[in-house]
Design an enzyme around this catalytic site. Sequence first.
Site, PDB file in Angstrom:
ATOM      1  N   ARG A 242     -10.656  36.208  14.251  1.00 10.70           N
ATOM      2  CA  ARG A 242     -10.106  35.922  12.913  1.00 10.70           C
ATOM      3  C   ARG A 242      -8.925  36.668  13.177  1.00 10.70           C
ATOM      4  O   ARG A 242      -8.768  37.828  14.024  1.00 10.70           O
ATOM      5  CB  ARG A 242     -10.846  36.775  11.710  1.00 10.70           C
ATOM      6  CG  ARG A 242     -11.998  35.861  11.377  1.00 10.70           C
ATOM      7  CD  ARG A 242     -11.345  34.517  10.491  1.00 10.70           C
ATOM      8  NE  ARG A 242     -12.484  33.654   9.966  1.00 10.70           N
ATOM      9  CZ  ARG A 242     -12.774  32.597  10.550  1.00 10.70           C
ATOM     10  NH1 ARG A 242     -12.386  32.274  11.668  1.00 10.70           N
ATOM     11  NH2 ARG A 242     -13.924  31.913   9.995  1.00 10.70           N
ATOM     12  N   GLU A 271      -2.942  33.069   7.542  1.00 10.19           N
ATOM     13  CA  GLU A 271      -2.727  31.634   7.876  1.00 10.19           C
ATOM     14  C   GLU A 271      -2.617  30.714   6.554  1.00 10.19           C
ATOM     15  O   GLU A 271      -2.785  31.090   5.402  1.00 10.19           O
ATOM     16  CB  GLU A 271      -4.339  30.919   8.570  1.00 10.19           C
ATOM     17  CG  GLU A 271      -4.689  31.501   9.908  1.00 10.19           C
ATOM     18  CD  GLU A 271      -6.071  31.056  10.173  1.00 10.19           C
ATOM     19  OE1 GLU A 271      -6.502  30.248   9.953  1.00 10.19           O
ATOM     20  OE2 GLU A 271      -6.394  31.809  11.530  1.00 10.19           O
ATOM     21  N   HIS A 289      -5.583  27.099  14.511  1.00 15.68           N
ATOM     22  CA  HIS A 289      -7.128  27.158  14.099  1.00 15.68           C
ATOM     23  C   HIS A 289      -8.008  26.208  14.592  1.00 15.68           C
ATOM     24  O   HIS A 289      -8.549  25.371  13.745  1.00 15.68           O
ATOM     25  CB  HIS A 289      -7.354  27.878  12.742  1.00 15.68           C
ATOM     26  CG  HIS A 289      -8.525  28.410  12.348  1.00 15.68           C
ATOM     27  ND1 HIS A 289      -8.768  29.274  11.509  1.00 15.68           N
ATOM     28  CD2 HIS A 289      -9.937  28.190  12.811  1.00 15.68           C
ATOM     29  CE1 HIS A 289      -9.843  29.625  11.281  1.00 15.68           C
ATOM     30  NE2 HIS A 289     -10.555  29.134  12.336  1.00 15.68           N
TER      31      HIS A 289
HETATM   32  C1  8YV Z   1     -14.098  26.801  11.070  1.00 21.06           C
HETATM   33  C2  8YV Z   1     -14.317  28.877  12.132  1.00 21.06           C
HETATM   34  O1  8YV Z   1     -13.553  25.406  11.211  1.00 21.06           O
HETATM   35  O2  8YV Z   1     -16.428  28.586  11.661  1.00 21.06           O
HETATM   36  C3  8YV Z   1     -15.450  29.438  11.703  1.00 21.06           C
HETATM   37  O3  8YV Z   1     -15.812  30.480  11.574  1.00 21.06           O
HETATM   38  O4  8YV Z   1     -13.359  29.711  12.522  1.00 21.06           O
HETATM   39  C4  8YV Z   1     -13.694  27.663  12.408  1.00 21.06           C
HETATM   40  O5  8YV Z   1     -13.708  27.109  13.669  1.00 21.06           O
HETATM   41  C5  8YV Z   1     -13.654  27.065   9.941  1.00 21.06           C
HETATM   42  O6  8YV Z   1     -13.945  28.387   9.555  1.00 21.06           O
HETATM   43  C6  8YV Z   1     -14.000  26.160   8.772  1.00 21.06           C
HETATM   44  O7  8YV Z   1     -14.331  26.841   7.658  1.00 21.06           O
END
Ligand code: 8YV
Length: 322
Positions: A242, A271, A289
């Site tokens: 993150r 983002e 992302h």
């Molecule tokens: C997801 C991600 O696509 O799952 C996660 O935590 O960072 C991503 O790969 C995204 O969060 C979808 O909600």
Amino acid sequence: MIKPRVLITRRWPEAVEKAMSASFDVTLNKADIPMTAAQLQEALQVYDAVCPCVTDRMPADLFVDNTYKTRIIGNYGVGFNHIDVEVARGKGIMVTNTPDVLTQATADLAMTLMMMLARRAGEGERQLRAGQWKGWFPTHMMGTMVTGKTLGIVGMGRIGQAMAEKAHFGFGMRILYHNRKPISQAKSRRLQAEYCTELTCLMSKSDFVAVHCPSSPLTQHMINEKTLAFMRPEASLINTSRGDVVDEQALIKFLKKGLIAGAGLDVYDKEPQVPQELLNLENVVLLPHLGSATEETRVAMGMRVLGNLNAFFNGEHPPDKL
Ligand code: 8YV
């Protein structure tokens, strides 16, 4: 029997939208426009289940009412820092996520960033597409080897371990890791992984530092001016977890001054905004992302949400209850 009403806040792959629609009375966001806070608040009063994703911010102050119709938030994704799980729970709403199914895809993307950085793939492609490639010459865009180098993993959970496997067995990399606690002896022996109790010790010994820990008050800006100062000038940072785990401004400063060699980023603090200063730098690889963005993974994530909702509405324990 009346089917539970379920809201899916963004478009999902067709196969999972269909599977969800077969089990529940599903409302789809056909336009795929991110929902506003007001729309999410309203949804909590209308639907039995709400299935958000990372673009849907559900902090404490979103939950203004005392009672809700929604009894479960089935998050599409493993990271859940966009939802205040404690507050939701306090309002009688269970929250689930989708672990495991995106482990390999995300680790693959971290490897992609590491390889692109080491071999200057982004720079090379930009040069070629701009028509500026003058042909082969012995000192053209020399990068660095990944094979045999040291990879420092910050956060040795599922995704960190998957990257360690790929790097160690695929590229003969030495693995260091920093984690709340050491992984099992069997696992660390297999990977010949060395535990660093201090993050700064890992930073100082690694050629590549890959961030895999979740975002939390404890990890916020964990990679900052103080910790970056321990990295060697030839070392690079990779972040697929993150954005807020890394202090972006500190990172920009270190990159601009050449105090570290480069950065490969898939996630950002605000983002989809990416600081212009990062966009201006050659020694960074920037992806939008894409960690879990494979067809197989995005379908599996949806199926995981479906499994959690099915369990919940059948009165069973959802496997991914947070
Ligand atoms: C997801 C991600 O696509 O799952 C996660 O935590 O960072 C991503 O790969 C995204 O969060 C979808 O909600």
